[in-house]
Design a protein around this motif. Sequence first.
Motif, short mmCIF file in Angstrom:
data_model
loop_
_atom_site.label_atom_id
_atom_site.label_comp_id
_atom_site.label_asym_id
_atom_site.label_seq_id
_atom_site.Cartn_x
_atom_site.Cartn_y
_atom_site.Cartn_z
N MET A 1 0.85 -1.19 0.00
CA MET A 1 0.00 0.00 0.00
C MET A 1 0.89 1.24 0.00
N LYS A 3 1.95 5.42 0.10
CA LYS A 3 1.80 6.45 1.13
C LYS A 3 0.45 7.15 1.06
N ARG A 6 -2.21 4.84 2.37
CA ARG A 6 -2.10 4.68 3.83
C ARG A 6 -2.72 5.87 4.55
N LEU A 150 -0.83 -3.06 4.26
CA LEU A 150 -0.46 -1.87 5.01
C LEU A 150 0.97 -1.95 5.53
N ARG A 166 5.35 3.25 8.71
CA ARG A 166 4.43 3.54 7.61
C ARG A 166 3.16 4.28 8.01
N VAL A 167 2.75 4.17 9.26
CA VAL A 167 1.54 4.88 9.67
C VAL A 167 1.85 6.37 9.72
#
Length: 220
Positions: A1, A3, A6, A150, A166-167
């Motif tokens: 996934m 950016k 996300r 994710l 990544r979050v």
Amino acid sequence: MNKTNREEFFRRLRELDPHPTTELEYETPFELLVAVILSAQATDVGVNKATRRLFPVANTPQKILELGEDGLKDYIKTIGLFNSKAKNIIKTCRDLVDKHDGVVPDDRAELEALAGVGRKTANVVLNTAFGQPTMAVDTHIFRVANRTGLAPGKTPLAVEKALLKRVPEAYLKDAHHWLILHGRYTCKARKPLCGQCPVYDLCRWRQKGRYFEETQPVGS
């Protein structure tokens, strides 16, 4: 996934639930710590039933020590692995009294040094009680992170590290709760509700289509 997706993924989850939190019932960091220790291989519903009886009687390290291990077992015997959990909670309470003046520490190393407290439990307490941007990867988060693309990873620790990278920062503090709730109620293990999923179009799971039609709401 990627950016952009996300960012949209968490924007939608926040829109649906702006203030997510644990389903464990607690009022203090200590009550949360005990509840999380009890929740291993048990449901939040089952833990809450036990702590509703326990906490009015003993909700501090000293009071639980006064109950004793056998006394504690009487309150938690409906929960799986209650014998070992009672032993660990008593040891934890002793350490809290002797080493931390009865106060739950907000430091990972000090939390993980307590009996029955591993990385996942420490992450829950740090995030939920102290507002730190940690990621407690349970079976739900592990499944959602891998299914959706994710933050794929072969181990809980690998997924944890990937999620922290990544979050998007604006969503990091609450991401742990959004992902757990999404995995618990929508992205279920056996029959995910893909037809009702708010992030269906962003999900990278190859099998999502087979569950879409059969789980759409009536009249959609």
